[in-house]
Each structure stands twice: as C-alpha cells, then as structure tokens.
Design an enzyme around this catalytic site. Structure first.
Site, PDB file in Angstrom:
ATOM      1  N   ASP A 162       7.018  33.609  20.855  1.00 23.46           N
ATOM      2  CA  ASP A 162       5.779  33.462  20.096  1.00 23.46           C
ATOM      3  C   ASP A 162       5.313  34.801  19.523  1.00 23.46           C
ATOM      4  O   ASP A 162       4.831  34.871  18.389  1.00 23.46           O
ATOM      5  CB  ASP A 162       4.684  32.830  20.950  1.00 23.46           C
ATOM      6  CG  ASP A 162       4.381  33.626  22.221  1.00 23.46           C
ATOM      7  OD1 ASP A 162       5.320  34.209  22.818  1.00 23.46           O
ATOM      8  OD2 ASP A 162       3.207  33.656  22.624  1.00 23.46           O
ATOM      9  N   ARG A 202      13.929  35.886  28.055  1.00 29.10           N
ATOM     10  CA  ARG A 202      13.515  34.488  28.210  1.00 29.10           C
ATOM     11  C   ARG A 202      12.000  34.380  28.104  1.00 29.10           C
ATOM     12  O   ARG A 202      11.334  33.732  28.899  1.00 29.10           O
ATOM     13  CB  ARG A 202      14.030  33.923  29.532  1.00 29.10           C
ATOM     14  CG  ARG A 202      15.540  33.870  29.551  1.00 29.10           C
ATOM     15  CD  ARG A 202      16.093  33.384  30.819  1.00 29.10           C
ATOM     16  NE  ARG A 202      15.516  32.072  31.144  1.00 29.10           N
ATOM     17  CZ  ARG A 202      15.767  31.422  32.237  1.00 29.10           C
ATOM     18  NH1 ARG A 202      16.572  31.925  33.127  1.00 29.10           N
ATOM     19  NH2 ARG A 202      15.216  30.263  32.471  1.00 29.10           N
ATOM     20  N   ASN A 203      11.478  35.075  27.086  1.00 26.47           N
ATOM     21  CA  ASN A 203      10.041  35.195  26.898  1.00 26.47           C
ATOM     22  C   ASN A 203       9.795  35.786  25.511  1.00 26.47           C
ATOM     23  O   ASN A 203      10.695  36.342  24.901  1.00 26.47           O
ATOM     24  CB  ASN A 203       9.470  36.127  27.968  1.00 26.47           C
ATOM     25  CG  ASN A 203       7.981  36.003  28.158  1.00 26.47           C
ATOM     26  OD1 ASN A 203       7.278  35.462  27.309  1.00 26.47           O
ATOM     27  ND2 ASN A 203       7.499  36.491  29.281  1.00 26.47           N
ATOM     28  N   CYS A 204       8.594  35.666  24.996  1.00 26.73           N
ATOM     29  CA  CYS A 204       8.085  36.396  23.829  1.00 26.73           C
ATOM     30  C   CYS A 204       8.497  35.841  22.473  1.00 26.73           C
ATOM     31  O   CYS A 204       8.290  36.502  21.456  1.00 26.73           O
ATOM     32  CB  CYS A 204       8.449  37.876  23.897  1.00 26.73           C
ATOM     33  SG  CYS A 204       7.857  38.692  25.395  1.00 26.73           S
TER      34      CYS A 204
END
Length: 137
Positions: free
Chosen positions: A35, A31-33
């Site tokens: 970008d 739920r990250n990264c």
C-alpha cells in the site's frame, strides 16, 4: 482503495530493471508495504496527496478473527496488531522506497470525503482543492 487502472498497471507491469520493480521485490521480501509503494507510485505521477474517505468504523473483512460478536465487538488481529514490529517494518519500507526513488513523492493532503455529510467529491479548481459542485470565481 479506489485507483485508476493506469496507476495499477504502472505498479504491476513496470519492467524488471525499473525502480518500481526493484521496490516490488522489496515488498515481496518484507511481505508488507504494498500500500505504501502504491502511494509512492501514484504520488509520483500526480504530484498530489491522497483523498481520505472517512468511515465511522474500520474493520478488516478479510480476517476471520474479526467476526462480530454481540453486535459491535471487534478484535485486534493481523499484522497491525503487532504495533512495534509492524510500524518498524513499514518505516524501513518508506526509507527504502525514498532511497530507490531518489526523492520523497508522498504529499500531505487536506482532501477528504466525509460520510456524515454524504459523499462529496473534491476537485482541483483554480489551483485549490474544493467540493466538485462548488463554483470558483
């Protein structure tokens, strides 16, 4: 972020068995990264680094906790405010993407658009990154 739709399609629509699909699953789990993965995809395609668009002040307009009070006050809110955990997780993403890609496509870039001198585009001319309106001899 300003990006060509071709790169967005490659990021979003790669087949289920592709490297990018595997990395998108990792992004979903973390739920990250997203970008960082997009930077991997674009850098792999272009073999160049990003162009920095400078701003006098940055603000997450999507986070209601950052509503202005007394003119210029902003709060540290969101994932980035939990620095240690957030940076560690993003480091894990970079290591995983590097492993799955089998190489490091990210490139350092000197390309920059600066708000204080107006909007100027940078282009590659004669193998150099220069202002687009500059003549190369």
């Amino acid at each position: 972020m300003i990006i060509q739709t071709d790169y967005l399609e490659k990021y979003s629509c790669s087949g289920d068995n592709s490297r990018i699909a595997i990395m998108r699953e990792f992004v979903d789990e973390m739920r990250n990264c997203e970008d960082i993965l997009m930077n991997f995809v674009v850098s792999d395609e272009t073999n160049s680094g990003p162009v920095l668009v400078e701003a006098k002040r940055l603000r997450d307009h999507g986070d209601a906790r950052n509503e202005e009070k007394d003119g210029m006050e902003m709060r540290n809110a969101g994932l980035s405010s939990r620095r240690r955990e957030h940076r560690k997780r993003r480091g894990e993403c970079i290591r995983e993407f590097h492993k799955v890609f089998g190489k490091m496509p990210l490139r350092y870039s000197y390309g920059k658009l600066v708000s204080s001198v107006g909007e100027q585009g940078l282009c590659v001319k004669g193998g150099k990154l220069v202002f687009c309106d500059q003549q190369i001899f």
